[in-house]
Design a protein around this motif. Sequence first.
Motif, PDB file in Angstrom:
ATOM      1  N   ILE A  39       0.850  -1.194   0.000  1.00 20.41           N
ATOM      2  CA  ILE A  39       0.000   0.000   0.000  1.00 20.41           C
ATOM      3  C   ILE A  39       0.885   1.242   0.000  1.00 20.41           C
ATOM      4  O   ILE A  39       0.591   2.227  -0.681  1.00 20.41           O
ATOM      5  N   TYR A 106      -6.962   2.243  -6.584  1.00 20.07           N
ATOM      6  CA  TYR A 106      -8.199   2.941  -6.210  1.00 20.07           C
ATOM      7  C   TYR A 106      -9.235   2.978  -7.330  1.00 20.07           C
ATOM      8  O   TYR A 106     -10.281   3.602  -7.172  1.00 20.07           O
ATOM      9  N   PHE A 113      -7.786  -0.669   0.438  1.00 20.09           N
ATOM     10  CA  PHE A 113      -8.452  -0.983   1.701  1.00 20.09           C
ATOM     11  C   PHE A 113      -9.823  -1.626   1.461  1.00 20.09           C
ATOM     12  O   PHE A 113     -10.723  -1.512   2.291  1.00 20.09           O
ATOM     13  N   SER A 117     -11.905   1.712   1.254  1.00 15.32           N
ATOM     14  CA  SER A 117     -10.958   2.604   0.573  1.00 15.32           C
ATOM     15  C   SER A 117     -11.464   4.037   0.470  1.00 15.32           C
ATOM     16  O   SER A 117     -10.672   4.984   0.428  1.00 15.32           O
ATOM     17  N   GLU A 122      -8.801   9.326   5.426  1.00 15.98           N
ATOM     18  CA  GLU A 122      -7.418   8.969   5.726  1.00 15.98           C
ATOM     19  C   GLU A 122      -6.914   7.872   4.783  1.00 15.98           C
ATOM     20  O   GLU A 122      -5.732   7.835   4.417  1.00 15.98           O
ATOM     21  N   ASN A 123      -7.808   6.975   4.375  1.00 19.49           N
ATOM     22  CA  ASN A 123      -7.400   5.868   3.505  1.00 19.49           C
ATOM     23  C   ASN A 123      -7.053   6.326   2.094  1.00 19.49           C
ATOM     24  O   ASN A 123      -6.466   5.560   1.324  1.00 19.49           O
ATOM     25  N   TYR A 126      -2.955   7.366   0.169  1.00 20.32           N
ATOM     26  CA  TYR A 126      -2.026   6.598  -0.672  1.00 20.32           C
ATOM     27  C   TYR A 126      -2.398   6.677  -2.153  1.00 20.32           C
ATOM     28  O   TYR A 126      -1.807   5.979  -2.978  1.00 20.32           O
TER      29      TYR A 126
END
Length: 479
Positions: A39, A106, A113, A117, A122-123, A126
């Motif tokens: 990640i 994404y 995640f 995601s 916060e996720n 990345y």
Amino acid sequence: MSSIIVKLFSVIFVLMIFPKWSESVNVYSLETRYIEVPIDHFSATATSKTFNLRYLINSKNYVKGGPIFIYTGGEREITIAAQNTGFLFEISPIFNALIIFVEHRYYGTSLPFGNASFTITENLRYLTTTQVLADFAFLIQELKKNFFPNFSQADTKTEPIIAFGGYYAGMLAAWLRMKYPYSVRAALTSSAPLFYFPGLTSCEGYYQKVTQIFERYGQEKCVKTIKLGWDIIENLAKSKIGMDYISSTWKLCSKLKTAEDVQILIDWLSNIFIELSMANYPYPSEYYNPVPAFPVMVFCDKLNTAYFNDTKGFIQSFANALQIYTNYTGRITCNNIYSKEEDLNEVAWKYQTCTELIMPKCSTAQDMFITNNWVYEQFALDCYKKFGVKPKPNFVFLAYGVNKLKYYTNMLFSSSTIDPASWGVVDLNKADKTDKSLVTYQIMDAPHLMEFRGTNPSDNDYILQARKFYISILKKWLK
């Protein structure tokens, strides 16, 4: 890192059966595979997590020792890129090439995640171009081990791997060559707006290009009618009766209730005009929605020949014309103007354009859209409200030196005169003194990425010449 392994899935993924009008390969059979990637590629902690990055592979014409053509995925799920890039499948026999389409994190099913995601802001941290390019480089390293038996990390030569991409995917292909020159030997890009950033390109050109397409294929009358329509829509929508009339006439899934809803409707309509201009192919297509050949011309013909003498008649005429985009198949029961807000791929793209990909668009009296200035302060405030982030307008300059191309080699930047996405493409005259292996190529009369699509009887000479030129460049790079 060494513990991270490639996960191979033996699921054959049949991507697409082309419509009857296509002379391309009827079925593009690709195997869906996943590779486990970090990640965070830049963390050295023992607890660093990984996720499965999807990629598609076609080895039908691959011969051991042949090159790898890798399409760097952009802001949509990777299957869409594969469906619309028949050119790679057609030239793979010439080069005995392996074809790879790698998905952008994404997007599609490549979610770091999983279902969470997008639920936690916060996720999203990345979701950066540097992490994406590291994904691509990581996959390429594994491909080298698998397909080049003599590969050694200590070897100084670059394996015959070429990156391809269109629009944002084209930007990534170029940046991959810039950032990891040992991963790919060259990058072939189309309509990649590497110069579409503050300080390099003005903001009004994109909408002006869309307007020019409507003027060319729909006549000036169509553009004037569209321009007139904005005031009519806004004035009618000032009352509940007016909003109800628009909602029912345009068959909206949810009724307009607030001024915010009306703005979403206007944005939805503007986006339709953009997508019509991008998908204005000389044959039916499904790049965004199913549409007929030359959809801009068909839409404008309906609008130009409509008769109306009042506001409601105008709204009805617009509704009839819009159906060539909203309901060409006749299967849609209502129009969801909030679909973009609900689309997770769209959320990811908005996040990226709020952080690193600051590509301003503004409209003026010279185009057919509502006049709207682009003000950085307001843009930054909107981004903070939506994602809690602060834009980084100078990031691409620092990370990739996009206006200092003299430091790079082996890249082709093509563009089209009638593709709005070509606004902001590389202009070598503005890029400092450049290496001879950097080439720009302009295609006349080619809709969005048309030369990347499969061969079609409607292809004009400019498209055919562009593909021949691409092949000649590839032969040079692979020699």
